[in-house]
Structures are given as C-alpha cells and as structure tokens.
Scaffold this motif. Structure first.
Motif, short mmCIF file in Angstrom:
data_model
loop_
_atom_site.label_atom_id
_atom_site.label_comp_id
_atom_site.label_asym_id
_atom_site.label_seq_id
_atom_site.Cartn_x
_atom_site.Cartn_y
_atom_site.Cartn_z
N GLY A 47 -10.29 4.57 -6.86
CA GLY A 47 -11.25 4.92 -8.02
C GLY A 47 -11.46 3.75 -8.74
N LEU A 48 -11.25 2.61 -8.66
CA LEU A 48 -11.57 1.63 -9.64
C LEU A 48 -12.84 0.90 -9.25
CD1 LEU A 48 -7.79 0.32 -10.08
CD2 LEU A 48 -9.04 1.53 -11.76
N LEU A 49 -13.99 1.35 -9.50
CA LEU A 49 -15.04 1.13 -8.98
C LEU A 49 -15.76 -0.26 -9.64
CD1 LEU A 49 -15.04 3.97 -7.90
CD2 LEU A 49 -17.72 3.90 -8.20
N GLU A 50 -15.53 -0.32 -10.91
CA GLU A 50 -16.09 -1.70 -11.48
C GLU A 50 -15.42 -2.79 -11.13
OE1 GLU A 50 -16.00 -1.31 -15.84
OE2 GLU A 50 -17.49 0.49 -15.82
N ASP A 51 -13.85 -2.52 -10.94
CA ASP A 51 -13.05 -3.65 -10.43
C ASP A 51 -13.27 -4.04 -9.03
OD1 ASP A 51 -11.50 -3.54 -12.87
OD2 ASP A 51 -9.99 -2.56 -12.23
N ALA A 52 -13.64 -3.14 -8.28
CA ALA A 52 -14.21 -3.27 -6.65
C ALA A 52 -15.11 -4.38 -6.79
CB ALA A 52 -14.25 -2.22 -6.12
N ASN A 53 -16.04 -3.82 -7.70
CA ASN A 53 -17.59 -4.37 -7.70
C ASN A 53 -17.41 -5.74 -8.27
OD1 ASN A 53 -20.53 -4.14 -7.81
ND2 ASN A 53 -20.19 -4.79 -9.89
N THR A 104 -9.04 -19.88 4.14
CA THR A 104 -10.17 -19.40 5.04
C THR A 104 -10.13 -17.93 5.41
OG1 THR A 104 -8.40 -19.74 6.76
CG2 THR A 104 -9.69 -21.72 6.47
N ASN A 105 -9.13 -17.21 4.77
CA ASN A 105 -9.26 -15.84 4.77
C ASN A 105 -9.76 -15.10 3.48
OD1 ASN A 105 -7.92 -15.72 7.48
ND2 ASN A 105 -6.06 -16.23 6.35
N TYR A 106 -10.18 -15.99 2.64
CA TYR A 106 -10.67 -15.68 1.27
C TYR A 106 -11.24 -14.13 1.48
CZ TYR A 106 -12.52 -15.71 -3.43
OH TYR A 106 -12.82 -15.30 -4.89
N LEU A 107 -12.70 -14.31 2.19
CA LEU A 107 -13.61 -13.40 2.36
C LEU A 107 -12.71 -12.23 2.84
CD1 LEU A 107 -16.58 -15.10 3.59
CD2 LEU A 107 -16.28 -14.46 1.24
N LYS A 108 -11.94 -12.16 3.93
CA LYS A 108 -11.50 -10.80 4.35
C LYS A 108 -10.78 -10.40 3.39
CE LYS A 108 -10.60 -11.72 8.53
NZ LYS A 108 -9.55 -12.29 9.93
N ILE A 109 -9.76 -11.06 2.83
CA ILE A 109 -8.85 -10.65 1.87
C ILE A 109 -9.66 -9.86 0.56
CG2 ILE A 109 -6.98 -11.17 0.00
CD1 ILE A 109 -6.18 -13.19 1.96
N SER A 110 -10.54 -10.53 0.30
CA SER A 110 -11.54 -10.04 -0.99
C SER A 110 -12.10 -8.67 -0.43
CB SER A 110 -12.47 -11.18 -1.33
OG SER A 110 -12.21 -12.29 -1.63
N LEU A 111 -12.58 -8.50 0.47
CA LEU A 111 -13.13 -7.37 1.00
C LEU A 111 -11.93 -6.11 0.95
CD1 LEU A 111 -15.31 -5.78 2.01
CD2 LEU A 111 -14.98 -6.60 4.65
N GLN A 112 -10.78 -6.48 1.81
CA GLN A 112 -9.64 -5.35 1.76
C GLN A 112 -9.11 -5.12 0.40
OE1 GLN A 112 -6.91 -7.25 4.53
NE2 GLN A 112 -8.24 -6.96 6.34
N HIS A 113 -9.17 -6.21 -0.60
CA HIS A 113 -8.77 -5.92 -1.88
C HIS A 113 -9.75 -4.95 -2.61
CE1 HIS A 113 -7.64 -7.94 -6.02
NE2 HIS A 113 -7.25 -6.72 -5.92
N ALA A 114 -11.11 -5.23 -2.44
CA ALA A 114 -11.89 -4.17 -2.97
C ALA A 114 -11.92 -2.91 -2.46
CB ALA A 114 -13.52 -4.79 -2.83
N LEU A 115 -11.77 -2.69 -1.19
CA LEU A 115 -11.70 -1.33 -0.54
C LEU A 115 -10.29 -0.52 -1.26
CD1 LEU A 115 -12.48 -2.05 3.17
CD2 LEU A 115 -13.79 -0.78 1.71
N TYR A 116 -9.32 -1.40 -1.33
CA TYR A 116 -8.00 -0.85 -1.96
C TYR A 116 -8.29 -0.13 -3.17
CZ TYR A 116 -3.42 -0.66 -4.35
OH TYR A 116 -2.35 -0.37 -4.89
N LEU A 117 -9.06 -1.08 -4.20
CA LEU A 117 -9.39 -0.78 -5.46
C LEU A 117 -10.31 0.61 -5.22
CD1 LEU A 117 -10.15 -4.19 -6.84
CD2 LEU A 117 -8.22 -2.46 -7.48
N TYR A 129 0.92 -1.10 0.15
CA TYR A 129 0.00 0.22 -0.15
C TYR A 129 1.05 1.32 -0.04
CZ TYR A 129 -3.93 3.17 1.22
OH TYR A 129 -4.61 4.14 1.08
N TYR A 130 1.89 1.21 0.75
CA TYR A 130 2.90 2.25 0.94
C TYR A 130 4.07 2.28 0.33
CZ TYR A 130 -0.06 3.47 4.88
OH TYR A 130 -1.14 4.00 5.67
#
Length: 450
Positions: A148-154, A131-144, A108-109
C-alpha cells in the motif's frame, strides 16, 4: 533484521562439536565450510571446492524455500553470497540476479522481515547487479504496491524510468515500457479517485471545473504511459482495462473499440480469453447488434467452453433466427457441463433440461445424438450415478430434479439417477416430478418411437 547475517543463529549439534568448523558472526555453524577453508590453506583444489560449496548452499536454499523454511533459507543465504567472488566470470555475472531472486523471496515471507529490510536489500542489489537495475526496480515497486505504499512505489518507478546503462537493448526497452505502464496504473488510480470526487460535485460548482481539469491532466499522463505498452504483443489486461475506461469516459468510443479489437484479434498477440470478454462487455455497453455479440462470444467459447459468459452466449443463440445458432446453443450447454467445476451449476442444468426437451419436440433428434454420442461412454458415471443421485437429492433437490430430467431424456427411465429421484416422495415437487416422468416417457431418445 537488517541483513541475512542477523538471521544466522543455530546451536552446534553434538555431531558437529567434534569437528573443526566455521561460525558466522551470529553463531551459525558450517562444518563443511571449514573443509573448504582448509583446502584453500593447504593449496588444494580451490576452485573446485569453491564451486562445490556454493552449489551445496544453493541446493540447501532451494530445499528450504520449497519447504517454506524461511529462517533456514536466510542462514544458508549468508554463505551463498560468496558466489560474488567466484573466479568463473560467467557465474559471477549471473550471481546478482540469483541472489536477488532468492533473497527477495526469503524477505517477502520471512516473519521477521520488514519493508525497511526489503528496501535496503533492493537498493544494494541494484548497485551490485547493475544490469538488473530495471528488473529489480520494477519488482521493488510491486512489493511496495503490495504493502500500500503508492508514493514510494511511484518514486522507485520514476527513478527507474530515466535510468540507462550502456547501449539501449530491446530487453531494456520492454522493461522501461513496463515501468512506465505501471507508473501509468498508479496515475490511473489517482484519476479514478478524482473521478469519484467529481461525481459527488455539482456541475455548476467552481470546484467541479477545477477537479475536471485535474482529471484531464492525469488522464493525459496516464494515456502516454499506457499506450506504448499495450501496442507490444503480450497479455496486458489491467493496462488495457484502465486505458479503455479513460477513453470511454472522455467519449472516445472509437478509440476504445480500436484498442479492444486489436487486443482481441491481432494475431501477434497471444490467445487471451479476457481480451474477448473486455470486447464483449464494451459492445454490450454500446448496445451492439446480437450478431456482433454472438461472433465475439463464439471465439471465447472456442477458447474457454466453461466460461461463465457461456450461459449468456446460450441465451443469445436461443434468441437468434438462425437454425445453426440453435444447434450451437445445445452444443454450448453440453460443453459447459463437461467440466467438473460446473457439475452443480443449476442454471446450466435448467437450461439443458428445457432446451433438450424443446429440441426433441422440434424433431432435431440428430442434434442431440451428435452431442450424446461422444459423451455416452463417460457422462453416466460422471453425472448420473446412483451416488450422485443420492448426494444431489440430499444437497439440492431442485438440482436433482433438473438432472433427473436430462438423465431420463438421454438414458431412458431405466437410468439409475432418474429412477432414484423419481421414486422420492416430496410434496412440493410432486407436480414437477409428474411432468418429468411424462416428458421422459414421451421424448427420451432411447424410445424406439423417436
């Protein structure tokens, strides 16, 4: 930068050149790692040395992160990945989450990081730490979203929404609800844009009906995704605000009121000042009775006495017919000015100066003494010192005059603050200062006549 190994570049120091060492593929030197390998080769205490190596790596990474040394952290991260081969099953199972947390922070930095790099790392970690798939996916989406990558996050959220692994646990259910809610926020964003477009169209235009129908479809999807989450005890401010805005837009004010009442008053939910702010603003839009508005802000006052709405709360109390509200109005002003962040709030000082004088004129000395008794040991140095008198007069003369009146009413004309300000020669404020001196002489609580 495609992986951490590309970041492992450090020249060998003179002290290290005389020691056997291990180099990474990019040239980074690890003298201490050579000892670990030699221990394994010689049949030494392999497990102990392995644990010491990973533990040392983790300490170095943590230190680097604390110092914002992203390159150094990336270098050590390259070696820390060996924890995935730890013979301790507990450590091995917990390793993917640790790697994800550390690695995502670094990427990130890191100045050479990119969205593509982060995407690759996130996708690999989802497969390693299943087992961390959901947590990683959520944080991945927040990063996107942050980029400003709304479509990728969606897209990431949609994939995660349908993912299942083993029996559905309560923690998995909460994460799925959270993922759906963030997807709902993205849909709300699209709905908001359509609402803006709709406001610019003529209601008689065919395009208006089409846009209105599209908005309705978006709102239904969004409400489904948001509704489930905000019923679970927690702090869900952006989700609640979005949902309530949509309910209001479609005329469901009863539904909006119910959501806000539950969010503010349900004992299962944690104490949250914003919940009361949202309810108060909604009731204001509804032109609710003053008593109802006061009851909401009274709870907010108990949680955050220095909230910016407290000045509005004071005005409502001042307009009330109840004497207990007038007394509380004085308490609220003192409460605001107890906080360092409000010491230069000229509106609060104006209100206190005026209301303090009115209260004393109304023969409510006991109210003032009740508030002052708990403050007279620290307010003089906190607000009314000679230092503050000089500084306030230099920075804001109007503020200084308001504070001087309060200081004089509470401490008498001998107060350092009052004496300094009252002796200043200022043509514009001459009349105001004359009135100030007269008020202090007549109404100060240190006068024996009161």
């Amino acid at each position: 930068m495609t992986d951490f190994s590309e970041e492992l570049v450090r020249p060998t120091t003179e002290d290290e050149q005389g020691e056997p060492s291990v180099r990474s593929g990019s040239g980074m030197c690890f003298p201490w790692l050579q000892n670990h390998i030699e221990s394994i080769a010689s049949g030494g205490k392999q497990e102990k040395d392995f644990a010491q190596t990973t533990s040392a790596c983790l300490s170095f990474i943590q230190e680097a992160l604390l110092k914002h040394q992203w390159q150094r952290a990336a270098e050590y991260m390259h070696s820390f990945l060996q924890i995935l081969e730890d013979t301790d099953s507990n450590k091995r199972q917990g390793a993917p989450e640790i790697i994800w947390r550390l690695g995502s922070e670094i990427l990130y930095y890191h100045p050479k990081s990119s969205v593509e790099t982060f995407n690759i790392f996130a996708d690999r970690m989802k497969n390693i730490g299943i087992t961390n798939y959901l947590k990683i996916s959520l944080q991945h989406a927040l990063y996107l979203l942050h980029h400003g990558l709304l479509e990728d996050a969606n897209r990431i959220l949609t994939q995660a929404e349908t993912w299942r692994y083993g029996e559905k646990s309560s923690s998995q259910e909460v994460l799925v609800n959270l993922i759906q809610a963030y997807k709902g926020l993205l849909q709300y964003y699209s709905w908001s844009k359509k609402k803006m477009e709709l406001s610019q169209l003529d209601k008689d235009d065919y395009a208006y009906n089409t846009a209105s129908q599209n908005m309705l479809n978006h709102s239904w999807k969004t409400s489904v995704n948001l509704c489930t989450l905000i019923q679970i005890p927690g702090v869900w401010d952006p989700f609640v605000k979005s949902y309530v805005e949509m309910l209001e837009f479609y005329g469901d004010r009863d539904g909006a009121r119910e959501v806000l009442n539950n969010y503010a008053y349900d004992e299962k939910f944690p104490s949250n000042p914003n919940a009361h702010v949202y309810l108060y603003n909604f009731l204001k839009r509804e032109k609710a009775p003053r008593e109802k508005l006061i009851s909401v802000l009274k709870i907010l006052y108990q949680i955050v006495p220095s909230h910016k709405l407290m000045l509005e709360f004071h005005r409502l109390l001042r307009k009330s017919d109840k004497q207990e509200h007038h007394k509380l109005g004085l308490e609220v002003l003192f409460g605001i000015l107890d906080f360092a962040g409000c010491t230069k709030n000229i509106t609060a000082w104006k209100y206190l100066a005026k209301y303090l004088k009115q209260t004393l004129m109304g023969s409510h000395l006991a109210w003032v003494q009740e508030e002052w008794n708990s403050r007279k040991s620290w307010w003089p140095s906190f607000h009314f010192s000679y230092f503050w008198a000089k500084k306030n007069w230099k920075d804001d003369k109007t503020l200084a005059c308001e504070k001087a009146l309060v200081a004089g009413l509470l401490l008498g004309k001998g107060c350092k603050y009052f004496r300094y300000v009252s002796k200043q020669d200022h043509q514009v404020l001459k009349k105001k200062m004359k009135q100030m001196k007269k008020s202090v002489k007549k109404y100060s609580i240190v006068n024996s006549g009161l």
